[in-house]
Design a protein around this motif. Structure first.
Motif, mmCIF file in Angstrom:
data_model
loop_
_atom_site.group_PDB
_atom_site.id
_atom_site.type_symbol
_atom_site.label_atom_id
_atom_site.label_comp_id
_atom_site.label_asym_id
_atom_site.label_seq_id
_atom_site.Cartn_x
_atom_site.Cartn_y
_atom_site.Cartn_z
ATOM 1 N N ASP A 114 0.830 -1.211 0.000
ATOM 2 C CA ASP A 114 0.000 0.000 0.000
ATOM 3 C C ASP A 114 0.865 1.263 0.000
ATOM 4 O O ASP A 114 0.544 2.262 -0.656
ATOM 5 C CB ASP A 114 -0.925 0.023 1.228
ATOM 6 C CG ASP A 114 -1.999 -1.061 1.155
ATOM 7 O OD1 ASP A 114 -2.153 -1.663 0.075
ATOM 8 O OD2 ASP A 114 -2.674 -1.295 2.175
ATOM 9 N N VAL B 99 -5.076 -0.392 -3.864
ATOM 10 C CA VAL B 99 -4.103 -0.716 -2.801
ATOM 11 C C VAL B 99 -3.065 0.401 -2.654
ATOM 12 O O VAL B 99 -1.858 0.197 -2.829
ATOM 13 C CB VAL B 99 -3.437 -2.096 -3.037
ATOM 14 C CG1 VAL B 99 -4.398 -3.213 -2.672
ATOM 15 C CG2 VAL B 99 -2.975 -2.274 -4.484
ATOM 16 N N GLN B 100 -3.549 1.589 -2.362
ATOM 17 C CA GLN B 100 -2.669 2.739 -2.173
ATOM 18 C C GLN B 100 -3.050 3.467 -0.877
ATOM 19 O O GLN B 100 -4.121 4.035 -0.764
ATOM 20 C CB GLN B 100 -2.783 3.688 -3.371
ATOM 21 C CG GLN B 100 -2.303 3.068 -4.684
ATOM 22 C CD GLN B 100 -2.578 3.929 -5.887
ATOM 23 O OE1 GLN B 100 -3.715 4.270 -6.171
ATOM 24 N NE2 GLN B 100 -1.533 4.270 -6.632
ATOM 25 N N TYR B 101 -2.168 3.398 0.099
ATOM 26 C CA TYR B 101 -2.387 4.126 1.351
ATOM 27 C C TYR B 101 -1.076 4.124 2.128
ATOM 28 O O TYR B 101 -0.357 3.125 2.135
ATOM 29 C CB TYR B 101 -3.496 3.458 2.182
ATOM 30 C CG TYR B 101 -3.725 4.142 3.526
ATOM 31 C CD1 TYR B 101 -4.031 5.498 3.589
ATOM 32 C CD2 TYR B 101 -3.606 3.429 4.723
ATOM 33 C CE1 TYR B 101 -4.223 6.133 4.803
ATOM 34 C CE2 TYR B 101 -3.804 4.051 5.939
ATOM 35 C CZ TYR B 101 -4.113 5.407 5.979
ATOM 36 O OH TYR B 101 -4.294 6.024 7.181
ATOM 37 N N GLY C 18 -7.221 -0.649 0.147
ATOM 38 C CA GLY C 18 -6.446 0.556 0.457
ATOM 39 C C GLY C 18 -7.279 1.675 1.046
ATOM 40 O O GLY C 18 -6.755 2.564 1.741
#
Lengths: 366, 67
Positions: A42, A55-57, A186
């Motif tokens: 992420d 899925v980006q955090y 995410g």
């Protein structure tokens, strides 16, 4: 001494399980209170190393685990700048451990958390993980070693904790520079301060107790030492009981488990890659974060390798896809051709690394 | 003396295990530089029936294992 350490490992397992349940209750994805592989993935997405939108955090848990370890190590005089034990090899191993974990959809820690959530697919993953550990032990017993680390400048030790502090400052001061998922795993997360605080505590106790998912099974097989494995067991029981108490447990099944797939051969083989690679590295992804926090430049490089591995996994489509139920249509999820090829390449690379690094019986005697 | 400084887990214990299995020495000295290796070797040695004494020397720790 033995009793004291056992107690610490048990407490670490208990606290980690409780924190995992807590973080999920506060918003983290299901069966993903902690997942080192998923959270590094992420973070890779948040800084645009990959662009998979779900899925980006910037997971504060990773920051907290590293800095919790740093604080504990500094407070107890264990913060030591060490590096030089085959760093490039460790980078590559970290990358393939990540590729294997993202085929399975979880690191060894999340594997246990998934098991405690009733996900039978994760038990298949455990079988693969154990098999991978046995392969790693085979090479350890034949003299595999990534050779020694040495004392280095303090800046080497400060590298990964420094990166984590920088990410935290940026996350608070200018969050707009990061990409945050609007849907998918995410987008699901506990509030920043809760994630950070929980991870700081777990990072601290994990540093002191040396908790390691791969170490537990490895030491049990190699030395009949069940110290670390006991933490693993307590973690499983804590998560299982936590899920039962919160009414989130609905029996053990392979069907439609959260962020998991039911392609059992690849659940197994993905975790073989993780187990084998982690034994060669000397610890699971969680342990690499903790060691990097206490000053190991080698583990810092391994963590960077895992982040790059995660970016590759999503840029080249090697990660597994989760089971889903959309408009009444069930998909078991699974692993595409790229993922299967990546795992097989991973086995070939690990085999080469395992064989090349067998040290001929040179006496280590002074 | 076994020099296991700088080796990552579980190599220090593997070295001690090899030494113990290859002749069950009455006395064995091991030089280590990581606290977790000190703990692991101590635990392994005690399980094998050794008494363990530790001696700090700067960053290093010398463990003496005796039967």
């Amino acid at each position: 001494m033995t009793k004291k350490i056992n107690w610490l490992v048990l407490v670490t397992g208990l606290l980690t399980g409780a924190a995992a349940i807590l973080l999920t209750a506060f918003g983290n994805p299901a069966n993903m209170g902690f997942c080192i592989a998923c959270f590094l993935r992420d973070i890779a997405g948040a800084v645009k190393l990959h662009s998979a939108p779900v899925v980006q955090y910037l997971r504060p848990e990773i920051i907290g685990l590293v800095l919790g370890s740093t604080i504990m190590a500094v407070a107890t005089g264990e913060f030591k700048a060490r590096a030089g034990s085959s760093p490039a090899t460790r980078f590559i191993l970290g990358g393939f451990v990540m590729i294997g974990a993202l085929v399975f959809l979880g690191c060894p820690l999340r594997m246990v958390i998934r098991m405690g959530g009733g996900d039978l697919n994760a038990f298949v993953g455990l079988a693969g993980f154990f098999l991978g550990i046995l392969i790693g032990i085979f090479f350890l017993k034949r003299g595999f070693s990534l050779k020694r680390s040495y004392e280095v400048a303090k800046s080497e030790a400060a590298a990964l904790p420094g990166i984590m502090i920088a990410l935290l400052v940026l996350l608070i001061a200018v969050p707009s520079i990061f990409i945050f998922s609007e849907s998918g795993p995410g987008s699901k997360h506990a509030p920043l301060l809760i994630s950070l605080a929980a991870a700081l505590v777990i990072g601290g106790v994990a540093q002191k107790s040396r908790m390691c998912m791969v170490g537990g099974l490895r030491d049990a097989v190699m030395f009949r030492d069940f110290n670390l494995l006991s933490g693993f067991a307590v973690l499983f029981v804590t998560v299982l009981l936590g899920n039962i108490i919160l009414g989130k447990f609905s029996g053990f099944s392979t069907y439609l488990q959260p962020i998991a797939h039911a392609s059992q051969l690849w659940n197994l083989l993905g975790m073989v890659l993780v187990g084998w690679g982690s034994v060669l590295l000397g610890g699971c992804p969680l342990r690499q974060l903790i060691l990097a926090g206490e000053g190991s430049g080698d583990s810092a490089v391994t963590v960077l390798g895992m982040i790059v591995g995660a970016a590759i996994a999503h840029n080249w489509g090697t990660a597994g896809s989760a089971a889903s139920l959309t408009d009444g249509v069930y998909s078991a999820g699974g692993v595409g051709t790229h993922g299967k090829v990546a795992v097989i390449i991973g086995f070939a690379v690990l085999l080469i690394i395992s064989v090349i690094n067998i040290q001929r019986s040179k006496k280590e005697v002074k | 003396m076994l020099d296991a400084r700088g080796l990552s887990c579980p190599m220090p214990v593997v070295m001690v295990q090899k030494a113990v299995k290859s002749g069950s020495p009455d006395t064995l000295e091991v030089l280590l530089d990581a606290e977790c290796s000190v703990e692991n070797v101590t635990r392994y040695a005690r399980n094998q029936g050794y008494t363990v004494t530790a001696e700090k020397d700067g960053e290093d720790t010398k463990l003496t294992l005796k039967k």
